[in-house]
Design a protein around this motif. Structure first.
Motif, short mmCIF file in Angstrom:
data_model
loop_
_atom_site.label_atom_id
_atom_site.label_comp_id
_atom_site.label_asym_id
_atom_site.label_seq_id
_atom_site.Cartn_x
_atom_site.Cartn_y
_atom_site.Cartn_z
N SER A 18 42.70 34.88 42.87
CA SER A 18 42.86 35.81 43.99
C SER A 18 44.07 35.45 44.84
O SER A 18 44.56 36.27 45.63
CB SER A 18 41.60 35.82 44.86
N MET A 19 44.58 34.24 44.66
CA MET A 19 45.78 33.80 45.37
C MET A 19 47.00 34.65 45.01
O MET A 19 47.98 34.69 45.76
CB MET A 19 46.05 32.32 45.04
N ALA A 20 46.93 35.35 43.89
CA ALA A 20 48.03 36.22 43.50
C ALA A 20 48.25 37.35 44.51
O ALA A 20 49.31 37.98 44.53
CB ALA A 20 47.78 36.82 42.11
N LEU A 21 47.27 37.59 45.37
CA LEU A 21 47.44 38.61 46.41
C LEU A 21 48.55 38.25 47.38
O LEU A 21 49.05 39.12 48.11
CB LEU A 21 46.12 38.80 47.16
N GLY A 22 48.94 36.98 47.42
CA GLY A 22 50.11 36.61 48.21
C GLY A 22 51.35 37.34 47.74
O GLY A 22 52.22 37.70 48.56
N ILE A 26 53.55 44.61 42.92
CA ILE A 26 52.25 44.94 43.51
C ILE A 26 51.20 45.13 42.42
O ILE A 26 50.11 44.54 42.48
CB ILE A 26 52.36 46.21 44.38
N ILE A 27 51.51 45.94 41.43
CA ILE A 27 50.53 46.22 40.37
C ILE A 27 50.21 44.97 39.57
O ILE A 27 49.04 44.65 39.31
CB ILE A 27 51.06 47.34 39.45
N PHE A 28 51.25 44.22 39.19
CA PHE A 28 51.05 43.01 38.40
C PHE A 28 50.22 41.98 39.16
O PHE A 28 49.29 41.38 38.61
CB PHE A 28 52.41 42.44 38.01
N SER A 29 50.52 41.80 40.44
CA SER A 29 49.79 40.80 41.21
C SER A 29 48.34 41.21 41.44
O SER A 29 47.44 40.37 41.44
CB SER A 29 50.49 40.54 42.55
N LEU A 30 48.10 42.50 41.64
CA LEU A 30 46.72 42.97 41.76
C LEU A 30 45.95 42.69 40.47
O LEU A 30 44.80 42.23 40.51
CB LEU A 30 46.69 44.46 42.08
N MET A 31 46.57 42.95 39.34
CA MET A 31 45.91 42.70 38.06
C MET A 31 45.62 41.21 37.88
O MET A 31 44.55 40.83 37.39
CB MET A 31 46.77 43.23 36.92
N LEU A 32 46.55 40.36 38.30
CA LEU A 32 46.31 38.92 38.24
C LEU A 32 45.13 38.52 39.13
O LEU A 32 44.29 37.70 38.75
CB LEU A 32 47.56 38.15 38.67
N TRP A 41 42.54 40.16 39.90
CA TRP A 41 41.24 40.61 39.41
C TRP A 41 40.61 39.61 38.44
O TRP A 41 39.40 39.66 38.21
CB TRP A 41 41.38 41.98 38.74
N GLY A 42 41.40 38.71 37.87
CA GLY A 42 40.87 37.63 37.05
C GLY A 42 39.89 38.08 35.99
O GLY A 42 40.19 38.93 35.15
N LYS A 43 38.68 37.53 36.04
CA LYS A 43 37.66 37.83 35.03
C LYS A 43 37.21 39.28 35.09
O LYS A 43 36.58 39.76 34.14
CB LYS A 43 36.46 36.90 35.22
N ASN A 44 37.50 39.99 36.17
CA ASN A 44 37.14 41.40 36.26
C ASN A 44 38.12 42.29 35.48
O ASN A 44 37.91 43.50 35.39
CB ASN A 44 37.09 41.84 37.73
N LEU A 45 39.18 41.69 34.98
CA LEU A 45 40.10 42.34 34.04
C LEU A 45 40.38 41.31 32.94
O LEU A 45 41.51 40.89 32.71
CB LEU A 45 41.38 42.77 34.75
N ALA A 46 39.30 40.92 32.27
CA ALA A 46 39.34 39.76 31.39
C ALA A 46 40.32 39.92 30.23
O ALA A 46 41.01 38.96 29.86
CB ALA A 46 37.94 39.47 30.86
N TRP A 47 40.39 41.11 29.64
CA TRP A 47 41.26 41.29 28.48
C TRP A 47 42.71 40.95 28.81
O TRP A 47 43.44 40.42 27.97
CB TRP A 47 41.17 42.73 27.96
N PHE A 48 43.12 41.23 30.02
CA PHE A 48 44.50 40.99 30.45
C PHE A 48 44.68 39.54 30.90
O PHE A 48 45.58 38.82 30.45
CB PHE A 48 44.85 41.95 31.58
N ASN A 49 43.82 39.08 31.78
CA ASN A 49 44.00 37.77 32.40
C ASN A 49 43.65 36.61 31.47
O ASN A 49 44.28 35.56 31.54
CB ASN A 49 43.19 37.69 33.69
#
Length: 803
Positions: free
Chosen positions: A403-407, A370-376, A378-386
């Motif tokens: 945003s497809m990572a929400l699946g 859940i946490i990992f997919s949410l972070m994915l 967020w894309g450019k809104n969590l740019a350092w990670f993604n």
């Protein structure tokens, strides 16, 4: 072997019957009335696939190539069949004959049900979690849009994880068989991004399991389990080797693959890949569906603040109604959205319950997903990670719409939630319920009472008058508050049911039935505005592709040419592809060289042509790149007089009188801006050596998507250029029956060096990636079926103590 019907069969039969009934009722126009869902993307796909499907019906063969869009491209991702493929039959059997694509939701429920049973969740709770998984808004919105392959791929994730889980539970043969079946079907539907996410889910599960159990189980046992799972994955790959081979071959030359212009980077551009990034706060739509205003075009309630403001400005009722019925209520970070990604407040509450109630290993596994997919997401809104993952994670830079990572999120929430519910009900634990209720209820109260903390300003506000912005933002605030209160109501009802069950005031069965009713009602009412009876039609394609007077005018010409449809544009042409060989098209992975041509040549030429045309000057000589693509007709409207014939189109093939040698792709595409493509041709001498110009004439004598024949009369040997897209895999050329090397001319067209004299020329498309893999693929499919049968047989024998 003794079977207790009431215990061993009835609950599962009832569950499957419930799944079938829900699909049949929700999609009754499709299931019972032979209507179809009006899906915009599927209609565009139908246009692009028309040539291939017509060829298949007429000849019984696969074209494998189509000229219906972007000048020409492999048909691997458009429409591809393999003789003897049994996956369609497997799907029909597993989904009990339900129609495509809603049969995917049914199988998703069955898969989640089996997965939850394997985690020892009782049937009534497993039914509940299965419905929540399949009928989340993400799936229904995707269905409305026509993302059928994505839905199918997501709905197969539970089967894949069931296989992995059973293998670790010492049911290795059955687990490997189910894993192989799940991956077999997922590969079939060819949504690589969801399959990538599936492997991430499986990887997280395996990693956590190994960390927790390597001491207890021992490395040899774990290695044996992983080895069996690897065999299952290999069988699934083998059962789709034709699809995988063609996809891998094509990906190298697509926009997802290697660069052509030397200054570009491989993969997708970051701005493009992260264009659909979910806002961090937008994740709360999982809990409150209208947190960010619903969809980009959402009806407002009667007497909304926006409606009052429009009335005060004196607008006529039709204008007011038009705005109110499709108001830009969405104020999130994405360019636009069809609706919210809602996981169901009750399921989110139960997943939060898992923090205190779920077994540690389950919590870490599905909490991490859940946490990992949410972070994915967020894309450019969590740019350092993604951006880091985009650069270092193998293959990740080939995907877009993160945003497809929400699946992944919407898969993990029901699993964690149902395992947690089973745990507290079985052990009558009250404290976790109180803590989860306080956290979830507290959030809902904060957002409902403190909605004024947000600005409610979105990208959709641009262009709206100042006098309308304030009322519209008040409406968005009201939507958030109403949605939060509604979620709070469902939460209180679910909390009460669980509380009285733990206090032994009501039975577990009443709890399950009560939660079932609440979840179903919640999801049904949230989904209905986005996919309802108005979404169905008897034959939307008949209306969508109805022949226009403009098309009728062009069809009078039975020669070979391409069409540019200005009513759709270069990147969204679905209608033109239905009847013509189109310059534009609609596809997420076009050939990179054609995308380069759009960026560097076609778009600038078209802009210049349109500007002059508006002044009455139709400068057909000024669109040389369109001319080399044999663009004979331009559609500017639906009327017959809205068709313009291009007298400067180069035709199917020609003999240029001079060769412009280049040494780089950048130089070559730049040269197209200055040459006359009929009399001059560019050739990259670094790749193809020195090529001489010739004299003569050449004409097309027969056409099929995978075979073209020409007659040439060369008075002087030299280069012939064909208005066909160069693709280095699968195409072979013969001159008088003798194979000849195909050159690339004018950046992306085919060329041949012809000797003097009269010649018969033939191009044939017969890629090894298809023809050498189709037979092994079918063999692997039958091995998977045998593996499933064997796994079930030995599992039943073991259960009855015979091994």
């Amino acid at each position: 072997m003794t079977i207790d019907f009431k215990k061993d069969l009835l609950p599962h039969a009832l569950g499957i019957a419930i799944f079938y009934a829900i699909v049949a009722l929700y999609f009754s126009p499709l299931v019972l009335e032979n209507k179809v869902i009006f899906q915009g993307d599927i209609l565009k796909w139908e246009g692009s696939a028309k040539e291939v499907m017509d060829f298949r019906e007429a000849t019984g063969e696969e074209a494998l190539w189509t000229n219906s869009m972007f000048g020409g491209m492999p048909a691997y991702f458009i429409s591809l069949d393999f003789p003897g493929d049994i996956t369609n039959a497997i799907v029909t059997v597993l989904t009990l004959g339900l129609p495509h694509p809603v049969n995917g939701l049914f199988l998703g429920m069955v898969g989640m049900y089996v997965l939850l049973l394997s985690f020892r969740v009782r049937p009534i709770f497993a039914i509940l979690g299965s419905i929540a998984f399949a009928f989340n808004t993400y799936n229904l919105l995707s269905l409305a849009a026509g993302h059928n392959a994505k839905i199918w791929a997501e709905c197969l994730i539970p089967f894949v994880l069931t296989g992995i889980h059973l293998a670790f539970e010492r049911k290795r043969l059955l687990g490997a068989g189910i894993l192989a079946l799940g991956l077999l079907l997922q590969f079939k539907f060819n949504h690589v991004q969801i399959t990538y996410y599936t492997f991430l889910i499986g990887g997280i599960y395996v990693l956590v399991r190994v960390i927790f159990e390597w001491k207890k189980e021992g490395l040899p046992n774990l290695a044996k389990t992983l080895g069996v799972l690897l065999i299952g994955a290999i069988l699934a790959i083998g059962g789709n080797i034709g699809r995988i081979a063609t996809a891998l071959e094509y990906s190298t030359y697509s926009t997802r693959g290697e660069v052509t212009i030397e200054s570009q980077e491989a993969g997708l551009d970051k701005d493009y890949a992260f264009g659909w990034s979910n806002g961090i706060m937008e994740s709360f739509t999982l809990l409150i569906p209208d947190f960010y205003g619903g969809g980009s075009s959402t009806p407002l309630p009667k007497n909304s603040e926006s409606e009052k403001a429009l009335r005060q400005q004196g607008l006529d009722p039709a204008q007011i109604n038009g705005f109110v019925q499709g108001a830009p209520t969405y104020w999130g970070d994405q360019p636009f959205t069809g609706g919210p990604i809602y996981g169901g407040v009750i399921l989110v509450f139960l997943a939060i319950l898992g923090i205190w109630a779920a077994p540690k290993q389950t919590l870490i596994t599905f909490g991490a997903i859940i946490i990992f997919s949410l972070m994915l997401s967020w894309g450019k809104n969590l740019a350092w990670f993604n951006y880091l993952l985009f650069d270092i994670l193998p293959g990740y830079n080939k995907f877009r719409a993160v945003s497809m990572a929400l699946g992944m999120t919407l898969f993990a929430i029901p699993v964690l939630g149902m395992v947690s519910l089973e745990k507290i009900v079985s052990e009558k634990k009250l404290k976790p319920l109180l803590l989860a209720g306080a956290v979830t209820g507290g959030l809902l109260i904060i957002f409902s009472l403190g909605a004024g903390m947000f600005r409610f300003a979105g990208a959709g506000d641009q262009g709206l008058p100042d006098w309308l912005l304030g009322p519209l933002r008040e409406d968005r605030k009201a939507m958030l508050q109403a949605s939060a209160f509604k979620s709070l109501g469902f939460l209180v009802a679910a909390f009460a049911l669980i509380y009285f069950t733990l206090k032994e005031k009501i039975s577990d069965l009443i709890l399950g039935v009560g939660l079932f009713i609440l979840v179903l009602f919640d999801l049904w009412t949230i989904n209905r505005p986005y996919l309802n009876e108005d979404s169905f039609d008897v034959s939307p394609s008949k209306t969508y592709f109805a022949e226009t007077p403009a098309e009728s005018e062009i069809l009078k010409d039975d020669s070979y040419y391409r069409v540019l449809d200005l009513t759709e544009g270069l990147l969204s042409a679905g209608k033109a592809s239905y009847r013509f060989h189109a310059i534009g098209g609609y596809h997420g992975a076009k050939l990179r060289r054609f995308q380069d041509l759009i960026d560097f040549r076609l778009s600038p030429e078209l802009n210049g042509f349109m500007k002059k045309a508006q002044e009455g000057d139709f400068d057909f000589e000024g669109i040389q790149t369109f001319n080399m693509l044999n663009t004979k007709y331009i559609i500017a409207g639906n009327a017959a007089n809205a068709v313009f014939e291009n007298p400067s189109a180069n035709g199917p093939a020609w003999i240029p009188s001079s060769i412009v040698s280049v040494t780089s792709n950048q130089e070559e595409i730049d040269q197209l801006a200055s040459i006359n493509t009929k009399s001059q041709a560019t050739v990259n001498e670094g790749e193809f050596g020195s090529v001489s110009a010739g004299q003569g004439n050449i004409s097309l004598t027969s056409y099929a998507p995978n075979k073209l024949n020409y007659t040439a009369n060369m008075t002087q040997p030299g280069l012939a250029v064909f208005s066909e897209i160069y693709y280095p895999e699968g195409w072979t050329a013969t001159i008088d029956g003798q194979e000849a090397p195909i050159l690339r001319a004018d950046y992306l067209l085919r060329g041949l060096s012809l000797p003097a004299g009269q010649h018969e020329i033939e191009f044939v498309f017969a890629p090894d990636s298809y023809f050498k893999t189709k037979t092994p693929m079918i063999i692997f499919q039958y091995l998977i079926v045998l593996g499933i049968i064997g796994g079930v047989f030995f599992t039943v024998r073991e259960r009855n103590g015979r091994v």
